[in-house]
Motif scaffolding. Structure first.
Motif, short mmCIF file in Angstrom:
data_model
loop_
_atom_site.label_atom_id
_atom_site.label_comp_id
_atom_site.label_asym_id
_atom_site.label_seq_id
_atom_site.Cartn_x
_atom_site.Cartn_y
_atom_site.Cartn_z
N PRO A 20 0.83 -1.21 0.00
CA PRO A 20 0.00 0.00 0.00
C PRO A 20 0.87 1.26 0.00
O PRO A 20 1.78 1.39 0.83
N HIS A 21 0.59 2.15 -0.93
CA HIS A 21 1.42 3.35 -1.09
C HIS A 21 0.62 4.49 -1.71
O HIS A 21 -0.49 4.30 -2.19
N VAL A 22 1.23 5.67 -1.66
CA VAL A 22 0.74 6.83 -2.38
C VAL A 22 1.88 7.35 -3.25
O VAL A 22 3.05 7.06 -2.99
N VAL A 23 1.50 8.13 -4.25
CA VAL A 23 2.48 8.72 -5.16
C VAL A 23 2.32 10.23 -5.14
O VAL A 23 1.21 10.74 -5.29
N ILE A 24 3.45 10.92 -4.96
CA ILE A 24 3.49 12.37 -5.13
C ILE A 24 4.29 12.61 -6.41
O ILE A 24 5.48 12.33 -6.47
N SER A 25 3.61 13.08 -7.43
CA SER A 25 4.17 13.25 -8.76
C SER A 25 4.44 14.73 -9.00
O SER A 25 3.50 15.52 -9.06
N ILE A 26 5.72 15.08 -9.16
CA ILE A 26 6.11 16.48 -9.32
C ILE A 26 6.68 16.70 -10.72
O ILE A 26 7.61 16.01 -11.13
N THR A 27 6.09 17.65 -11.41
CA THR A 27 6.59 18.05 -12.72
C THR A 27 6.77 19.57 -12.73
O THR A 27 6.39 20.25 -11.78
N SER A 28 7.32 20.07 -13.81
CA SER A 28 7.53 21.51 -13.92
C SER A 28 6.31 22.22 -14.48
O SER A 28 6.18 23.43 -14.34
N SER A 29 5.41 21.46 -15.11
CA SER A 29 4.21 22.04 -15.72
C SER A 29 3.04 21.08 -15.55
O SER A 29 3.21 19.86 -15.70
N LEU A 30 1.87 21.60 -15.27
CA LEU A 30 0.69 20.74 -15.14
C LEU A 30 0.32 20.08 -16.47
O LEU A 30 -0.33 19.04 -16.49
N ILE A 36 1.42 7.18 -14.70
CA ILE A 36 1.36 6.40 -13.47
C ILE A 36 0.55 5.14 -13.78
O ILE A 36 -0.63 5.23 -14.15
N ARG A 37 1.21 4.01 -13.67
CA ARG A 37 0.55 2.74 -13.97
C ARG A 37 -0.53 2.42 -12.94
O ARG A 37 -0.33 2.63 -11.75
N ALA A 38 -1.64 1.90 -13.42
CA ALA A 38 -2.72 1.49 -12.52
C ALA A 38 -2.20 0.36 -11.63
O ALA A 38 -1.47 -0.53 -12.09
N ASN A 39 -2.57 0.42 -10.36
CA ASN A 39 -2.09 -0.57 -9.40
C ASN A 39 -3.06 -0.57 -8.22
O ASN A 39 -3.33 0.47 -7.64
N GLU A 40 -3.54 -1.74 -7.85
CA GLU A 40 -4.51 -1.82 -6.76
C GLU A 40 -3.91 -1.44 -5.41
O GLU A 40 -4.64 -1.13 -4.48
N GLN A 41 -2.59 -1.43 -5.29
CA GLN A 41 -1.95 -1.05 -4.03
C GLN A 41 -1.79 0.47 -3.89
O GLN A 41 -1.49 0.95 -2.81
N CYS A 42 -1.97 1.19 -4.97
CA CYS A 42 -1.84 2.65 -4.91
C CYS A 42 -3.12 3.24 -4.32
O CYS A 42 -4.21 3.08 -4.84
N ARG A 43 -2.96 3.94 -3.20
CA ARG A 43 -4.10 4.49 -2.49
C ARG A 43 -4.42 5.93 -2.87
O ARG A 43 -5.43 6.48 -2.46
N VAL A 78 -0.79 13.28 2.64
CA VAL A 78 -0.10 12.23 3.40
C VAL A 78 -0.89 11.87 4.66
O VAL A 78 -1.10 10.70 4.97
N VAL A 79 -1.34 12.88 5.39
CA VAL A 79 -2.11 12.63 6.61
C VAL A 79 -3.39 11.85 6.31
O VAL A 79 -3.77 10.94 7.05
N ALA A 80 -4.04 12.18 5.21
CA ALA A 80 -5.28 11.50 4.84
C ALA A 80 -5.07 10.02 4.55
O ALA A 80 -5.99 9.23 4.71
N HIS A 81 -3.86 9.64 4.16
CA HIS A 81 -3.59 8.26 3.76
C HIS A 81 -2.66 7.50 4.70
O HIS A 81 -2.50 6.29 4.55
N ARG A 82 -2.04 8.16 5.65
CA ARG A 82 -0.94 7.52 6.38
C ARG A 82 -1.32 6.27 7.15
O ARG A 82 -0.48 5.40 7.35
N ASP A 83 -2.55 6.12 7.58
CA ASP A 83 -2.95 4.92 8.32
C ASP A 83 -3.17 3.71 7.42
O ASP A 83 -3.30 2.60 7.91
N GLU A 84 -3.21 3.94 6.11
CA GLU A 84 -3.48 2.83 5.18
C GLU A 84 -2.31 2.51 4.26
O GLU A 84 -2.44 1.65 3.38
N ILE A 85 -1.17 3.18 4.45
CA ILE A 85 -0.03 2.96 3.54
C ILE A 85 1.22 2.57 4.31
O ILE A 85 1.36 2.85 5.49
N GLU A 86 2.15 1.96 3.59
CA GLU A 86 3.47 1.62 4.12
C GLU A 86 4.56 2.47 3.48
O GLU A 86 5.65 2.57 4.01
#
Length: 143
Positions: A20-30, A36-43, A78-86
């Motif tokens: 279980p994880h989250v992704v923070i994706s940073i780019t220079s432009s929106l 980001i590949r679909a993954n059932e472990q991504c929260r 992060v706070v919204a997801h921290r109890d469900e991720i590793e």
């Protein structure tokens, strides 16, 4: 909490994490978003765009810099997801400055230790690190 830092290329080339994880994706432009590949472990995925700079210049305007609002969005996510991720996965274009700064500040706030992101291959952006850590500290001290 575990932290993984990638360049955009490295992130897009890596198999999805199987915990279980989250992704923070940073780019220079929106307009330029990482795949980001679909993954059932991504929260959850948080996409942000800001320049890799500490101060505004003739080339980089003030409104392109990392802001306290960006920091708040990261911390709230992060706070919204921290109890469900590793694991928290953070990437930026090169994986050297912005993403390690976010990971270092979060590691300091959540685990009490950011040493792995300093003195080695990373050069965390000081502005990003400071603002995320200030936000986390301020939020943690609220009743």
């Amino acid at each position: 909490m575990q932290f993984y830092v990638y360049s955009r290329y490295g992130f897009e080339a890596t198999r999805p994490h199987e915990v279980p994880h989250v992704v923070i994706s940073i780019t220079s432009s929106l307009d330029d978003q990482a795949r980001i590949r679909a993954n059932e472990q991504c929260r959850g995925v948080l996409r942000l765009a800001f320049a890799d700079a500490e101060v505004a210049s003739e080339i980089i305007p003030e409104d392109a810099l990392f802001t306290p609002e960006h920091a708040r969005r990261i911390w709230d996510f992060v706070v919204a997801h921290r109890d469900e991720i590793e694991r928290i996965i953070v990437h930026c274009d090169a994986g050297m400055s912005r993403s390690p700064a976010v990971a270092a500040a979060l590691a300091r706030a959540l685990n009490g230790d950011d040493a792995e992101f300093f003195g080695g291959r990373y050069v965390p952006n000081p502005r990003v690190y400071r603002l995320v850590l200030e936000c986390a500290t301020a939020q943690a001290s609220r009743p």
